[in-house]
Structure formats: structure tokens, C-alpha cells
Design an enzyme around this catalytic site. Structure first.
Site, PDB file in Angstrom:
ATOM      1  N   LEU A 123     -59.601 -58.569 -79.749  1.00 41.19           N
ATOM      2  CA  LEU A 123     -58.831 -59.202 -79.293  1.00 41.19           C
ATOM      3  C   LEU A 123     -58.296 -59.784 -78.157  1.00 41.19           C
ATOM      4  O   LEU A 123     -59.090 -59.721 -77.106  1.00 41.19           O
ATOM      5  CB  LEU A 123     -57.125 -58.031 -79.560  1.00 41.19           C
ATOM      6  CG  LEU A 123     -57.552 -57.803 -80.988  1.00 41.19           C
ATOM      7  CD1 LEU A 123     -56.073 -56.166 -80.640  1.00 41.19           C
ATOM      8  CD2 LEU A 123     -57.533 -58.894 -82.022  1.00 41.19           C
ATOM      9  N   MET A 172     -68.284 -61.890 -76.735  1.00 38.94           N
ATOM     10  CA  MET A 172     -67.282 -62.981 -76.044  1.00 38.94           C
ATOM     11  C   MET A 172     -66.144 -62.279 -75.929  1.00 38.94           C
ATOM     12  O   MET A 172     -65.746 -62.955 -74.765  1.00 38.94           O
ATOM     13  CB  MET A 172     -67.156 -64.024 -77.720  1.00 38.94           C
ATOM     14  CG  MET A 172     -65.801 -64.721 -76.659  1.00 38.94           C
ATOM     15  SD  MET A 172     -66.722 -67.030 -75.287  1.00 38.94           S
ATOM     16  CE  MET A 172     -66.068 -66.378 -74.055  1.00 38.94           C
ATOM     17  N   LYS A 173     -66.050 -61.488 -76.130  1.00 41.81           N
ATOM     18  CA  LYS A 173     -64.744 -60.564 -75.619  1.00 41.81           C
ATOM     19  C   LYS A 173     -65.363 -60.017 -75.199  1.00 41.81           C
ATOM     20  O   LYS A 173     -64.703 -59.996 -73.445  1.00 41.81           O
ATOM     21  CB  LYS A 173     -64.513 -59.047 -76.693  1.00 41.81           C
ATOM     22  CG  LYS A 173     -63.644 -58.221 -75.923  1.00 41.81           C
ATOM     23  CD  LYS A 173     -62.411 -59.006 -75.867  1.00 41.81           C
ATOM     24  CE  LYS A 173     -60.984 -57.626 -75.448  1.00 41.81           C
ATOM     25  NZ  LYS A 173     -60.020 -58.224 -75.079  1.00 41.81           N
ATOM     26  N   LEU A 174     -66.595 -59.154 -74.494  1.00 45.19           N
ATOM     27  CA  LEU A 174     -66.960 -59.102 -73.167  1.00 45.19           C
ATOM     28  C   LEU A 174     -66.886 -60.130 -72.340  1.00 45.19           C
ATOM     29  O   LEU A 174     -66.794 -59.882 -71.357  1.00 45.19           O
ATOM     30  CB  LEU A 174     -67.927 -58.094 -73.694  1.00 45.19           C
ATOM     31  CG  LEU A 174     -68.883 -56.871 -74.071  1.00 45.19           C
ATOM     32  CD1 LEU A 174     -70.061 -56.499 -74.158  1.00 45.19           C
ATOM     33  CD2 LEU A 174     -67.353 -55.906 -73.417  1.00 45.19           C
ATOM     34  N   ASN A 177     -63.647 -60.434 -71.596  1.00 46.98           N
ATOM     35  CA  ASN A 177     -63.113 -58.820 -70.131  1.00 46.98           C
ATOM     36  C   ASN A 177     -63.629 -59.395 -68.864  1.00 46.98           C
ATOM     37  O   ASN A 177     -63.551 -59.093 -67.748  1.00 46.98           O
ATOM     38  CB  ASN A 177     -63.166 -57.953 -70.656  1.00 46.98           C
ATOM     39  CG  ASN A 177     -62.138 -57.862 -71.809  1.00 46.98           C
ATOM     40  OD1 ASN A 177     -61.795 -58.970 -72.383  1.00 46.98           O
ATOM     41  ND2 ASN A 177     -61.782 -56.951 -72.734  1.00 46.98           N
TER      42      ASN A 177
END
Length: 297
Positions: A123, A172-174, A177
Site C-alpha cells: 500500500l 516497487m513498494k521498497l 519507500n
């Protein structure tokens, strides 16, 4: 027509709002409690059912969403004699946590022969967006599996991007972030240098806000810096260290030199190492100031 039964583990800051929207859309929902009973009781009051174990929750569900801290917690609720996999039923698991992509891909491969599909759907945005149904979601998985879970995800998300096969959502989340937490480290250091030079945070904000370097992340960070609203950006420094550590491990596994990510991680490692792991990301500005002999604003 709603046909799938939904299970949800991790009804915390983000998860409670997500689960509430799933219920509001008419899905039968089972939840599992943790230390904080208030969200579970609120959801049960809205019509959800509480399960005592992940195994019991899996038996009552077709799709299970996980919104826990990271890979260790994901494995804990899936594996073991009371884990989700122990129910022995066909199941689709949607991991909305920020997890290590290498763990996600290995776990998906291990679960597939048992009739369990694992999709990663981390998310972006805030708990407020979770309640308002305006989260951004990055989904990794086979197209047919993503299509099946998309209606559930769209109950709490405004933007859904299919990133590719399982594991790419967490990758992609990493990266997402890394950008946001990198901004946080930059803001904290820039504010400290400004303070040492006699520039106030208010002056800093007047220059940046509304300009090319403004963004929603900046605005929530500075809602704490300027207004001292500690709940403006509810993401802990401990979680920031976890995510930047995952990114550095991922870079190492790819044989990549990543000096910027290593520096960003160290900013959060300093914060956690000095006893501030439970504080939120914007409070890094106070920690960096203090390390340089400056008082908080």
C-alpha cells in the site's frame, strides 16, 4: 454480486479502515485479533466474525488479506500447525504488508502446490486514505489472480497498478519507500543545517511549500515540524528502518552498488539505535537536531 468470503489479519492503523470498507461493500468478513482489541470489536460490531487462529480464519475464507509488519510476521501467520496453510483449503492470500520480495517469491512457490495463491499488494498513502478508500496499491501476481482480487482491493483503493508477477509489488513498494524515506532523511538534515544557520522551519516551509519540491509527503512531514502534530504521519522509525534494510538486502542480492540507500538506512538506524523506534518518521528532524547539539523546535 459478492461471492467471495474475505479474511483479514492485521486490523491496525491501516487495516481497520481497509476492513471497514470491505464490510461496507457487502463482503462477509472474518478477522483475527491481536493485542489491540478495539479495532476487532469495532469490526465485529459492524458484522464481522472473529476467528481464533489463522487456520480457522482460512477455513472460513476464500481470500485472505494480510496487513502486518513484514516478512517475518507474514510467514508466522501462514506457516505452522495453526497457520493459514494448515487449513488445507484452496485459498488466495493477498499480502498488503511491506515485505522482502525474495521471501515473497519463495513463499509463493512453496504454497502453489498446496492450492494456495500468494499475491503481493503493498500500500501507499496514509491511514486516513485507508478509511476513505483512496489508497494506492501495487499488485504482483498472475493476471487472472489479480483480476479476481481487484474488486475487493478497489473497496479501499483509488489507484491499483499491476506491477507484474508475484514479488514485483513488494519490489516497487521498497522503491516507493526509498524515495519517501529518503525525502524524510533529507528534510531532517536540511532543517538541522538551516537551524544552525539561523533559518527557522517556518522560513524553510515558506520557500518549499507550493514550489516544485512540494508534495503530499512533504506536507504531512511538515505538519509535525510546524504544527507539532505527532499523528500527522503515522509511520514509525522502526518500520522505516525495516523497509530500508529490506531495500539494501535486495540491492545486495542483485549485486548492485546503492550508496544513497545505504545512507538513508543509516539515518533511520541512528534514530532506532538511540531509542526512538516507536516515534514517527517526521520526528527524525528532532533526533538529527539533537545529535548536532540543537534543541527541538
Amino acid at each position: 454480486m459478492v461471492t467471495d468470503r474475505i479474511g483479514f489479519i492485521g486490523v491496525g492503523l491501516m487495516g481497520q479502515g481497509m476492513a471497514t470498507n470491505i464490510l461496507a461493500a457487502g463482503y462477509p468478513l472474518s478477522v483475527m485479533g491481536h493485542r489491540n482489541r478495539a479495532p476487532v470489536e469495532a469490526l465485529v460490531g459492524r458484522g464481522a466474525t472473529e476467528a481464533a487462529t489463522p487456520k480457522a480464519l482460512a477455513a472460513a475464507s476464500d481470500i485472505v488479506l494480510l496487513c502486518v509488519t513484514g516478512s517475518d510476521q507474514v510467514r508466522a501467520v501462514i506457516e505452522g500447525e495453526d497457520g493459514l496453510a494448515a487449513a488445507g483449503t484452496k485459498l488466495t492470500i493477498v499480502d498488503c504488508s511491506t515485505s522482502d520480495p525474495s521471501v515473497t517469491t519463495r513463499l509463493a512457490a512453496d504454497l502453489a502446490p498446496r492450492g494456495i495463491v500468494l499475491i503481493d499488494a503493498p500500500l501507499s498513502r496514509t491511514p486516513k486514505d485507508a478509511w476513505e478508500g483512496t489508497l494506492d496499491v501495487m499488485i504482483g501476481g498472475a493476471a487472472v489472480d489479480v483480476a479476481r482480487v481487484r474488486p475487493v482491493i478497489e473497496t479501499f483503493a483509488r489507484r491499483v497498478v499491476h506491477t507484474g508477477p508475484t514479488g514485483t509489488g513488494h519490489t516497487m513498494k521498497l522503491l516507493n519507500n526509498f524515495l519517501s524515506l529518503g525525502y524524510g532523511a533529507l528534510y531532517a538534515e536540511a532543517l538541522m543545517l538551516g537551524q544552525k544557520s539561523g533559518l527557522t522551519a517556518e522560513v524553510f516551509d515558506q520557500v518549499i511549500r507550493g514550489g516544485r519540491m512540494d508534495c503530499p509527503f512533504y506536507q504531512t512531514f511538515f505538519k509535525y515540524v510546524i504544527e507539532r502534530d505527532r499523528d500527522a504521519h503515522q509511520f514509525t522509525l522502526e518500520n522505516a528502518l525495516k523497509d530500508t534494510s529490506y531495500l539494501n538486502a535486495f540491492a545486495q542480492s542483485r549485486g548492485a552498488a546503492n550508496p544513497m540507500a545505504a545512507a538513508v538506512r543509516n539515518s533511520y538506524a541512528i534514530a532506532v539505535g538511540t531509542g526512538h523506534g516507536g516515534d514517527y518518521v517526521p520526528m527524525l528532524s528532532d533526533i538529527i537536531a539533537a545529535l548536532n547539539g540543537l534543541p527541538p523546535r
